[in-house]
Design an enzyme around this catalytic site. Sequence first.
Site, PDB file in Angstrom:
ATOM      1  CG  ASN A   1      -2.088  -8.360  -3.169  1.00  8.19           C
ATOM      2  OD1 ASN A   1      -2.081  -7.761  -4.224  1.00  8.19           O
ATOM      3  ND2 ASN A   1      -1.387  -7.954  -2.142  1.00  8.19           N
TER       4      ASN A   1
ATOM      5  N   GLY B   1       0.785  -1.222   0.000  1.00  7.79           N
ATOM      6  CA  GLY B   1       0.000   0.000   0.000  1.00  7.79           C
ATOM      7  C   GLY B   1       0.816   1.270   0.000  1.00  7.79           C
TER       8      GLY B   1
ATOM      9  CG  HIS C   1       3.835   3.825  -4.207  1.00 11.23           C
ATOM     10  ND1 HIS C   1       4.542   3.504  -5.340  1.00 11.23           N
ATOM     11  CD2 HIS C   1       4.624   4.664  -3.485  1.00 11.23           C
ATOM     12  CE1 HIS C   1       5.717   4.122  -5.304  1.00 11.23           C
ATOM     13  NE2 HIS C   1       5.795   4.834  -4.201  1.00 11.23           N
TER      14      HIS C   1
ATOM     15  CG  HIS D   1       0.342  -2.771 -10.843  1.00 17.05           C
ATOM     16  ND1 HIS D   1       0.852  -2.523  -9.583  1.00 17.05           N
ATOM     17  CD2 HIS D   1      -0.488  -3.821 -10.677  1.00 17.05           C
ATOM     18  CE1 HIS D   1       0.340  -3.392  -8.719  1.00 17.05           C
ATOM     19  NE2 HIS D   1      -0.481  -4.194  -9.377  1.00 17.05           N
TER      20      HIS D   1
ATOM     21  CD  GLU E   1      -0.668  -6.466  -6.815  1.00 15.71           C
ATOM     22  OE1 GLU E   1       0.319  -5.761  -6.529  1.00 15.71           O
ATOM     23  OE2 GLU E   1      -1.837  -6.187  -6.477  1.00 15.71           O
TER      24      GLU E   1
ATOM     25  NE  ARG F   1      -8.753   0.929  -5.875  1.00 15.99           N
ATOM     26  CZ  ARG F   1      -7.894   0.255  -5.113  1.00 15.99           C
ATOM     27  NH1 ARG F   1      -7.522   0.743  -3.940  1.00 15.99           N
ATOM     28  NH2 ARG F   1      -7.406  -0.897  -5.532  1.00 15.99           N
TER      29      ARG F   1
ATOM     30  NE  ARG G   1      -5.007  -7.649   0.372  1.00 18.25           N
ATOM     31  CZ  ARG G   1      -5.079  -6.835  -0.671  1.00 18.25           C
ATOM     32  NH1 ARG G   1      -6.148  -6.857  -1.446  1.00 18.25           N
ATOM     33  NH2 ARG G   1      -4.094  -6.002  -0.964  1.00 18.25           N
TER      34      ARG G   1
ATOM     35  CE  LYS H   1      18.162  -1.074 -12.535  1.00 20.37           C
ATOM     36  NZ  LYS H   1      19.247  -0.117 -12.295  1.00 20.37           N
TER      37      LYS H   1
END
Length: 442
Positions: free
Chosen positions: A292, A166, A237, A210, A277, A340, A294, A203
């Site tokens: 992740n 996060g 982020h 993403h 990810e 969001r 979840r 790195k």
Amino acid sequence: MNNLKKVLIANRGEIAVRIIQACHLLKLKCVAVYSTADKEALHVQLADESVCIGGPDSNQSYLNQQNLLAAAEITNADAIHPGYGFLSENADFAHLCEQQNIKFIGPSSKVIALMGEKANARETMETAGVPIVPGSPRDFIDVDSGLAIAKKIGYPVMLKASAGGGGKGMRVIHSEMEFKQKFSIAQKEAQSAFNDTHMYEEKYLEHPRHVEVQLVADQQGHVVILGNRDCTLQQNHQKVIEEAPAVIVDKATQDEMFRVCIRAAKQIQYEGAGTIEFLYDAPGKFYFMEMNTRIQVEHPVTELTTQTDIVALQLRIARGEPLTNFKEVVSARGFALECRVTAKTAGQIKHLLLPSGHGIRTDRALYQGYKVPPNYDAMIAKIIAYGPDRQTTIRQMQIAIEQTVVEGIRTNLDFLMQLLQEPDFIKNTTDVNWIDLLTHAK
């Protein structure tokens, strides 16, 4: 097969509402927990039962493991769904559930611990044949160790908190001097957020995308891929807008991503919904970031493009149901976009109008008159659009944002509309740093 009857939801807000909907779909009773700040929250009103678990601070309530377990005991709940955030990736909490014979809806505590510690997760993924970015062979707590690793892999590097995500404890560092200046600040941030001072570095890629792969896995060893998502649009982020599928990824690279994810999930004996990810740099060049363990905030875009109910699948898997009716890779159809909506201020919702119509879904815990508390994450709703292609869906989302009214508090709706109209976004030429550079320039 586990005969689950009652699920305690160890969360709040829109994800708690979403889990309640899935429980009722499967005719499962559900228990809402709430802090004193959330007494009037929507999830409390919709659940079959509710239990107050403490004060407004998260440590007193939603992070209070003993209070949650006590709530499960007094309500005879035989399972706990952690949602996302809070204790959803806490191996100790999952282990306590296992000890008390309460089904933790997710992978085992052992797997959560393995994937939650970044250095071990990298090593595990590398063993499974998943490409990784050059980085720390293990975590560290002192600046000299970090400097030695940075010198070996070359600047710029990304410094991260080993115990969490996060954006907490995360810094991009371009030189030895900057490393010395920022290390202690990042480490203190990690200590505050995760009560852990271990750091990790890798790195830093200058202009990556993403991209993440959604999977589900049952107790019998079947792994199913539910497509991928592009979560490139991030601010500090934190994800802002998410897409499915990730149209930027060429098919050959996508197929290889899916193959390594299936292999990795089987190797660690994964159970439940999970997301792997990646940083995507170019065709054939993708690198593991984290897993992740979840449900993800952005799961609705995958649900719409694969016509699956991922939260219901979590519950079905927890009951021991196999995924034998699914293909190993479920093909995506159409295109979905999620925005969001976040609150910039706390306060009472005086007037609320949420978008609707063909191809529009809203996931929220808002209602007119609801008082948004200042104690928790700023996200108050998610608006999701679904259409035949990316350009059509972007236009659908622009209209949906125009039709959304939230009066009484300040939100990011204007900012979302700005992003949706930016030429770089429309042309799909952004990278993970694009929003930060855009806002800095303006």
